[in-house]
Design a protein around this motif. Structure first.
Motif, PDB file in Angstrom:
ATOM      1  N   SER A 136       0.805  -1.232   0.000  1.00 55.22           N
ATOM      2  CA  SER A 136       0.000   0.000   0.000  1.00 55.22           C
ATOM      3  C   SER A 136       0.832   1.273   0.000  1.00 55.22           C
ATOM      4  CB  SER A 136      -0.930   0.001   1.220  1.00 55.22           C
ATOM      5  OG  SER A 136      -1.819  -1.080   1.165  1.00 55.22           O
ATOM      6  N   SER A 196      -1.799   3.328   5.230  1.00 56.46           N
ATOM      7  CA  SER A 196      -2.714   3.004   4.140  1.00 56.46           C
ATOM      8  C   SER A 196      -3.043   1.518   4.089  1.00 56.46           C
ATOM      9  CB  SER A 196      -2.103   3.430   2.801  1.00 56.46           C
ATOM     10  OG  SER A 196      -1.847   4.823   2.780  1.00 56.46           O
ATOM     11  N   TYR A 197      -2.174   0.699   4.659  1.00 56.67           N
ATOM     12  CA  TYR A 197      -2.369  -0.755   4.640  1.00 56.67           C
ATOM     13  C   TYR A 197      -3.310  -1.233   5.747  1.00 56.67           C
ATOM     14  CZ  TYR A 197      -1.020  -5.712   4.210  1.00 56.67           C
ATOM     15  OH  TYR A 197      -1.023  -7.078   4.035  1.00 56.67           O
TER      16      TYR A 197
END
Length: 271
Positions: free
Chosen positions: A68, A73-74
């Motif tokens: 990501s 964001s992951y």
């Protein structure tokens, strides 16, 4: 009743059969027994307390940047995946502990008690839902501490957690069936891992499906674990109830409809 006026064995069994209310009460008592076992041997909770923490940390920091771009964001991708993997994996313990109790003669002693014969099995399955709840709560707490924020709101998070618990309870009937039929607890664990390991890792839990080879994507897309992970992501990310929620619930219902009668029938032969 025979010609001598003495009730037959079948008549006596029907007469002594507990009522529905007694069966429920006996099952809840057996579930409480399972919770007492956890209190006296808290190391039984190591898998549902340490695993969510370790897996969340490892998978996030190992794969986050590569998949990501950064860890933050992951998190919306990995937290639902870790949640499903951890809680579904915990359902294996149901079959293992059931086999251990049967090997130790615990259920043989229950036969002498005036309780419903199905109560020990039902109680074990009910008690394990507490383990699923603990794993669910800890996974979300760990995700929150790392920066995960559910855009769908707290209510959607609770529904997502409940969905995973319900589906895991359904899957636990499969492993309970193995627990009744297998010869040892280790064989139950081995068989269960052979089934569950490919299902959890050959899914969309950790990486996007479109990064996989075409020949593997078809399996990942029909994998029930993928549908459950997608359902959790929809609920936590947008608070929406998509088709993946319906598919997950329908899959759990089918599993219970198939394996609950098989497990009960096999158990009643031995109980």
């Amino acid at each position: 009743m025979n010609h001598a006026g003495i009730p037959s064995a079948a008549t006596m069994r029907l007469k002594n059969r507990p009522s529905f209310y007694q069966t429920i009460r006996n099952s809840l008592t057996m579930a409480y027994r399972g919770l007492l076992k956890i209190r006296h041997t808290p190391e039984q909770l190591f898998d549902v307390t340490l695993q969510p923490i370790l897996f969340t940390l490892m998978f996030t920091y190992i794969f986050g940047g590569a998949i990501s771009g950064d860890v933050h964001s992951y998190l919306p991708v990995i937290i639902p995946g870790i949640l499903v993997q951890t809680v579904i994996g915990t359902s294996i313990v149901t079959g293992v502990q059931l086999r251990e109790d049967m090997d130790k003669g615990v259920f043989d002693r229950f036969k002498s008690l005036p309780i419903a014969r199905i109560a020990p099995l039902a109680g074990a399955l009910l008690a394990d839902t507490v383990r699923y709840a603990i794993a669910t709560v800890l996974t979300f707490i760990m995700g929150y501490l790392m920066g995960f924020r559910a855009e769908g709101g707290l209510g959607s998070v609770a529904i997502a957690g409940l969905l995973v618990i319900v589906c895991s309870w359904g899957v636990s009937w499969i492993f309970a069936f193995f627990g009744v039929l297998a010869r040892s607890a280790s064989s139950v664990q081995g068989i269960s891992m052979i089934i569950l390991f490919p299902l959890t890792f050959l899914s969309n839990a950790f990486v996007p499906v479109d990064t996989m080879p075409d020949w593997l994507q078809w399996f990942v897309n029909i994998n029930p674990i993928s549908h459950l992970v997608s359902a959790v992501r929809e609920l936590t990310g947008a608070g929406t109830f998509g088709q993946d929620v319906a598919i997950s619930l329908a899959g759990a219902a089918i599993i219970v409809a198939v394996f609950a009668p098989l497990t009960v029938r096999a158990y009643m032969r031995k109980a």
